[in-house]
Scaffold this active site. Structure first.
Site, PDB file in Angstrom:
ATOM      1  N   SER A 140       0.999  -1.074  -0.064  1.00 45.25           N
ATOM      2  CA  SER A 140       0.071   0.191   0.085  1.00 45.25           C
ATOM      3  C   SER A 140       1.072   1.144   0.058  1.00 45.25           C
ATOM      4  CB  SER A 140      -0.966   0.068   1.281  1.00 45.25           C
ATOM      5  OG  SER A 140      -1.480   1.256   1.442  1.00 45.25           O
ATOM      6  N   TYR A 153      -2.689  -1.322  10.898  1.00 42.65           N
ATOM      7  CA  TYR A 153      -2.661  -1.728   9.303  1.00 42.65           C
ATOM      8  C   TYR A 153      -1.356  -1.202   8.679  1.00 42.65           C
ATOM      9  CZ  TYR A 153      -3.806  -1.524   4.374  1.00 42.65           C
ATOM     10  OH  TYR A 153      -3.940  -1.845   3.016  1.00 42.65           O
ATOM     11  N   LYS A 157       1.626  -3.314   7.189  1.00 43.16           N
ATOM     12  CA  LYS A 157       2.253  -3.198   5.778  1.00 43.16           C
ATOM     13  C   LYS A 157       3.521  -2.516   5.461  1.00 43.16           C
ATOM     14  CE  LYS A 157      -1.555  -4.119   3.345  1.00 43.16           C
ATOM     15  NZ  LYS A 157      -1.394  -5.089   2.467  1.00 43.16           N
TER      16      LYS A 157
END
Length: 338
Positions: A140, A153, A157
């Site tokens: 991402s 999150y 990532k």
């Protein structure tokens, strides 16, 4: 191989669902891994009907390493040699750190980071023996520039990026022809904004600009088939990463102001809203979420490692230019004082 076989995690909805459709449309037989069995089987049935491919639905929690390994074994037994493995499954929580528990961080990390590790290990155990195959890890823009309200999150990532880079060097050292790609995605119109864990009291939304999951799926297949090391999807991804290279402090302050309103709507979130962090959410969800009206599905630029190197070179030139300008101004000021 007479038929190409791809495995996609997180295949029940969102980008994973779009990815299995993209690969099936290109003639791949597909193994779908996700937690919700009924939705997964419906997706597999649609692939068989639409593209006449073999589609194997395997309800699996990617946070369970033994379950992922058992799934890989069954796929090769029933479909054949795995040629491509794509790790997409993820979990997030919209909340400030102060509203999260240790278990929230643990679970988001298990799914988003360790799920990719376990998938990669299962695929590599088979591809190493044959010295061929492709693994795509999905990252991402938030793997290079974190945002508020998604610390669990973003941290996961970042870990995916570190794991992928470390493993890639090992593959080169061992002289293996197994290719490893990392595809960094922008904000995507998926159902996650309706079912992701959310402790803010307001509805979550993707940060504009928003792209359709079909765009992400095309980028993922491109990376797998063209053996790209790195792929950034969309101008917004490249801008976020390069801006953080040039002025991370300014980006910190910008996100302190804009990062909250960019991820939350003014609509209240019901206390009874679904939450998929610890258990799957039932329902006939597909690839798209509720932001079709604003999501982009036309031409979207792909920045591979060649463009990344050029961008970094431009960033370095920019920094050199700023440094030279600063030296020049400092010299002028000193001469003026004299």
């Amino acid at each position: 191989m007479s038929r190409r076989i791809v495995v996609v995690t997180g295949a029940g909805a969102g980008v994973g669902r779009a990815a299995v459709e993209e690969f099936a449309s290109a003639g791949y037989d597909v193994a779908l891994l996700s937690r919700e069995p009924e939705r997964l089987e419906r997706a597999a049935a649609q692939l068989r009907a639409a593209w006449n491919v073999r589609a194997l639905a395997l309800p699996v929690d990617v946070a369970d390493a033994q379950a992922v390994e058992a799934a890989a074994e069954r796929i090769e037994r029933e479909l054949g040699e795995i040629g491509v493995w794509v790790n997409i499954a993820m979990a997030t929580v919209f909340a400030p750190v102060s509203a999260l528990s240790a278990r929230d961080f643990e679970r988001a990390t298990q799914v988003t980071y360790l799920g990719q590790v376990y998938g990669t290990m299962a695929a590599l155990a088979r591809m190493r023996e044959r010295n061929r195959g492709a693994i795509v890890n999905v990252g991402s823009a938030l793997a290079s520039r974190a945002v508020p309200l998604q610390s669990a999150y973003c941290g996961a990532k970042f870990a995916v990026r570190g794991f992928t880079d470390a493993l890639r060097s090992e593959l080169i050292h061992d002289g293996l022809k197994v290719h490893l790609s990392l595809v960094d995605l922008p904000a995507v119109n998926t159902p996650q904004f309706d079912w992701a864990a959310n402790r803010t009291g307001r509805q979550a939304r993707p940060v504009a600009p928003v792209y359709q999951p079909d765009v992400a799926a095309r980028a993922i297949r491109f990376a797998a088939e063209h053996r790209r090391r790195t792929l950034w999807l969309g101008w917004s991804t490249s801008r976020a990463i390069v801006a953080d290279m040039l002025a991370p402090g300014l980006v910190d302050r910008y996100l302190a102001r804009a990062g909250y309103r960019g991820q939350l709507t003014d609509e209240p979130r019901s206390p009874d809203a679904p939450d998929d962090l610890y258990a799957p959410v039932a329902g006939d969800f597909c690839a798209h979420g509720r932001f079709d009206d604003e999501a982009r599905d036309g031409f979207v630029p792909l920045f591979t490692e060649r463009h990344v190197h050029a961008a970094m070179g431009g960033a370095m030139l920019g920094l050199v230019g700023l440094a030279m300008a600063f030296v020049h101004l400092h010299r002028q000021a000193r001469e003026h004082r004299q």
